[in-house]
Structure formats: structure tokens, C-alpha cells
Motif scaffolding. Structure first.
Motif, PDB file in Angstrom:
ATOM      1  N   HIS A  82       2.396  -2.582 -32.869  1.00  0.00           N
ATOM      2  CA  HIS A  82       3.079  -1.746 -31.880  1.00  0.00           C
ATOM      3  C   HIS A  82       4.458  -2.353 -31.611  1.00  0.00           C
ATOM      4  N   GLU A  83       5.495  -1.630 -31.994  1.00  0.00           N
ATOM      5  CA  GLU A  83       6.865  -2.113 -31.795  1.00  0.00           C
ATOM      6  C   GLU A  83       7.367  -1.702 -30.418  1.00  0.00           C
ATOM      7  N   GLN A  84       8.398  -2.381 -29.928  1.00  0.00           N
ATOM      8  CA  GLN A  84       8.965  -2.061 -28.610  1.00  0.00           C
ATOM      9  C   GLN A  84       9.516  -0.643 -28.557  1.00  0.00           C
ATOM     10  N   SER A  85       9.958  -0.145 -29.680  1.00  0.00           N
ATOM     11  CA  SER A  85      10.515   1.205 -29.738  1.00  0.00           C
ATOM     12  C   SER A  85       9.429   2.278 -29.635  1.00  0.00           C
TER      13      SER A  85
END
Length: 79
Positions: A17-20
Motif C-alpha cells: 500500500h503506497e502513500q498515494s
């Protein structure tokens, strides 16, 4: 003894899960998670499983080969 239900769990565990908000899975991470659950697959076997059973991720790999990257997408254009 490995169970078939472990395969889906390994796939979920491999999701990054990326910050974006983007969610990705690499074949390498999926194979590592499978090994933790006593499933020993090649990258090719993992790719075949993803392509057949996972319809919500598409291949976004930048290079050719078995070490691929898949990204969560929605065919309606939104996540």
C-alpha cells in the motif's frame, strides 16, 4: 501440509500500500509469501495464478521477464 486457501492469503500479504493510495504486488513478493506458507512456486507459476484468478490487478511491469509488477485497478476508471 499447505492448503489452497493459503495461496489467496499469500497474495493479500504481498500487496504493498503506497502513500498515494496505489496498491501493487510483485511476483517476487508473492513467491516469498507463498514460501512462508509452504508453497514453493516459481515466478512463472505465480504469474499464471495471478493472471487466472486475480481480475482486479493489471500488469504494469516496466521490463520483460518473470519478475512482474501488478497494480490494483477498476475497469470503471476509479478505485
Amino acid at each position: 501440509m499447505p492448503r489452497k486457501s493459503d495461496i489467496e492469503q499469500a497474495f493479500r500479504n504481498a500487496i504493498k500500500h503506497e502513500q498515494s493510495g496505489r496498491r501493487t504486488v510483485t511476483t517476487v513478493d508473492f513467491v516469498k509469501e507463498l514460501a512462508k506458507l509452504n508453497w514453493y512456486w516459481s515466478q512463472r507459476e505465480a504469474n499464471v495464478w495471478i493472471e487466472y484468478y486475480v481480475t482486479t490487478f493489471k500488469d504494469i511491469s516496466a521490463v520483460e521477464g518473470e519478475g512482474r509488477t501488478f497494480m490494483l485497478y477498476n475497469s470503471d476508471g476509479w478505485i
